[in-house]
Motif scaffolding. Structure first.
Motif, PDB file in Angstrom:
ATOM      1  N   CYS A 111      14.561 -13.578  -2.077  1.00 21.48           N
ATOM      2  CA  CYS A 111      14.013 -13.466  -3.436  1.00 21.48           C
ATOM      3  C   CYS A 111      14.983 -12.761  -4.377  1.00 21.48           C
ATOM      4  CB  CYS A 111      12.670 -12.746  -3.403  1.00 21.48           C
ATOM      5  SG  CYS A 111      11.353 -13.736  -2.651  1.00 21.48           S
ATOM      6  N   HIS A 112      15.668 -11.735  -3.894  1.00 20.16           N
ATOM      7  CA  HIS A 112      16.683 -11.071  -4.724  1.00 20.16           C
ATOM      8  C   HIS A 112      17.764 -12.074  -5.129  1.00 20.16           C
ATOM      9  CE1 HIS A 112      15.850  -6.784  -5.251  1.00 20.16           C
ATOM     10  NE2 HIS A 112      15.334  -6.780  -4.030  1.00 20.16           N
ATOM     11  N   ASP A 113      18.202 -12.904  -4.192  1.00 15.59           N
ATOM     12  CA  ASP A 113      19.202 -13.916  -4.506  1.00 15.59           C
ATOM     13  C   ASP A 113      18.676 -14.924  -5.534  1.00 15.59           C
ATOM     14  OD1 ASP A 113      21.227 -12.875  -2.974  1.00 15.59           O
ATOM     15  OD2 ASP A 113      21.113 -14.398  -1.400  1.00 15.59           O
ATOM     16  N   LYS A 114      17.413 -15.344  -5.368  1.00 18.11           N
ATOM     17  CA  LYS A 114      16.825 -16.308  -6.293  1.00 18.11           C
ATOM     18  C   LYS A 114      16.652 -15.706  -7.684  1.00 18.11           C
ATOM     19  CE  LYS A 114      15.648 -19.991  -5.318  1.00 18.11           C
ATOM     20  NZ  LYS A 114      16.380 -21.246  -5.424  1.00 18.11           N
ATOM     21  N   MET A 115      16.379 -14.405  -7.766  1.00 17.21           N
ATOM     22  CA  MET A 115      16.208 -13.745  -9.070  1.00 17.21           C
ATOM     23  C   MET A 115      17.527 -13.700  -9.840  1.00 17.21           C
ATOM     24  SD  MET A 115      13.365 -10.705  -8.494  1.00 17.21           S
ATOM     25  CE  MET A 115      14.303  -9.769  -7.309  1.00 17.21           C
ATOM     26  N   ILE A 123       0.838  -1.206   0.000  1.00 12.98           N
ATOM     27  CA  ILE A 123       0.000   0.000   0.000  1.00 12.98           C
ATOM     28  C   ILE A 123       0.874   1.257   0.000  1.00 12.98           C
ATOM     29  CG2 ILE A 123      -1.620   1.346   1.400  1.00 12.98           C
ATOM     30  CD1 ILE A 123      -2.804  -1.431   2.275  1.00 12.98           C
ATOM     31  N   LYS A 124       1.917   1.228   0.807  1.00 14.51           N
ATOM     32  CA  LYS A 124       2.781   2.408   0.954  1.00 14.51           C
ATOM     33  C   LYS A 124       3.634   2.671  -0.291  1.00 14.51           C
ATOM     34  CE  LYS A 124       6.169   4.337   4.222  1.00 14.51           C
ATOM     35  NZ  LYS A 124       6.870   4.098   5.502  1.00 14.51           N
ATOM     36  N   TYR A 125       4.190   1.595  -0.872  1.00 14.68           N
ATOM     37  CA  TYR A 125       5.159   1.753  -1.966  1.00 14.68           C
ATOM     38  C   TYR A 125       4.655   1.243  -3.312  1.00 14.68           C
ATOM     39  CZ  TYR A 125       8.332   2.397   1.973  1.00 14.68           C
ATOM     40  OH  TYR A 125       8.936   2.830   3.124  1.00 14.68           O
ATOM     41  N   ASP A 126       4.009   0.100  -3.344  1.00 10.69           N
ATOM     42  CA  ASP A 126       3.471  -0.578  -4.516  1.00 10.69           C
ATOM     43  C   ASP A 126       3.772  -2.065  -4.335  1.00 10.69           C
ATOM     44  OD1 ASP A 126       2.100  -0.633  -7.031  1.00 10.69           O
ATOM     45  OD2 ASP A 126       4.014  -1.033  -8.015  1.00 10.69           O
ATOM     46  N   ARG A 127       2.955  -2.899  -4.915  1.00 11.57           N
ATOM     47  CA  ARG A 127       3.075  -4.357  -4.740  1.00 11.57           C
ATOM     48  C   ARG A 127       4.456  -4.896  -5.115  1.00 11.57           C
ATOM     49  NH1 ARG A 127      -1.699  -7.485  -4.273  1.00 11.57           N
ATOM     50  NH2 ARG A 127      -0.550  -9.315  -4.947  1.00 11.57           N
ATOM     51  N   GLU A 128       4.983  -4.448  -6.220  1.00 13.16           N
ATOM     52  CA  GLU A 128       6.221  -5.017  -6.752  1.00 13.16           C
ATOM     53  C   GLU A 128       7.444  -4.126  -6.511  1.00 13.16           C
ATOM     54  OE1 GLU A 128       6.215  -7.991  -8.890  1.00 13.16           O
ATOM     55  OE2 GLU A 128       4.181  -8.313  -8.163  1.00 13.16           O
ATOM     56  N   ASN A 129       7.277  -3.062  -5.768  1.00 16.64           N
ATOM     57  CA  ASN A 129       8.358  -2.101  -5.552  1.00 16.64           C
ATOM     58  C   ASN A 129       9.612  -2.749  -4.971  1.00 16.64           C
ATOM     59  OD1 ASN A 129       9.294   0.804  -5.280  1.00 16.64           O
ATOM     60  ND2 ASN A 129       9.507   0.063  -3.194  1.00 16.64           N
ATOM     61  N   TRP A 130       9.428  -3.711  -4.087  1.00 20.33           N
ATOM     62  CA  TRP A 130      10.573  -4.318  -3.407  1.00 20.33           C
ATOM     63  C   TRP A 130      11.568  -4.914  -4.402  1.00 20.33           C
ATOM     64  CZ3 TRP A 130      11.718  -9.433  -4.000  1.00 20.33           C
ATOM     65  CH2 TRP A 130      10.712 -10.253  -4.502  1.00 20.33           C
ATOM     66  N   LYS A 131      11.098  -5.307  -5.582  1.00 15.46           N
ATOM     67  CA  LYS A 131      11.989  -5.914  -6.577  1.00 15.46           C
ATOM     68  C   LYS A 131      12.963  -4.897  -7.172  1.00 15.46           C
ATOM     69  CE  LYS A 131       8.673  -9.445  -7.892  1.00 15.46           C
ATOM     70  NZ  LYS A 131       7.813  -9.983  -8.966  1.00 15.46           N
TER      71      LYS A 131
END
Length: 100
Positions: free
Chosen positions: A94-98, A41-49
């Motif tokens: 997840c960053h490592d897996k990507m 909600i604060k940043y966006d669903r996929e922002n963390w990527k």
């Protein structure tokens, strides 16, 4: 009247070696989802990527340090600091897996 001479049927389920998702505490998982929802909600669903992993390392340690110093609840989110640690750990994983 039921026939008591019949043996009950035992079903079979071949799940040996499969992940036991029932071992995940439902309250822990729910609060992790609450942290992720707040972030979406604060940043966006996929922002963390799009965020550099080192920022998640720093956030993870800030929440862990607050917990170690005796503060259980994050003042902004009103959720447990360790729930934020879980979220940041998930992002790093997840960053490592990507990269693979």
């Amino acid at each position: 009247m039921a026939d008591k001479t019949k043996k009950p049927k035992n079903g079979m389920k071949f799940d040996t070696g499969k992940a036991m998702y029932d071992l995940i505490d439902p309250y822990c998982l729910e609060e992790l989802a609450q942290v992720l929802t707040m972030g979406a909600i604060k940043y966006d669903r996929e922002n963390w990527k799009q965020v550099e992993p080192h920022k998640y390392e720093a956030a993870l340690f800030r929440h862990l340090q607050a917990y170690r110093k005796g503060e259980m609840i994050d003042p902004e989110s009103r959720l447990h600091h360790l729930s934020h640690v879980m979220a940041n750990t998930m992002f790093l994983y997840c960053h490592d897996k990507m990269k693979e």
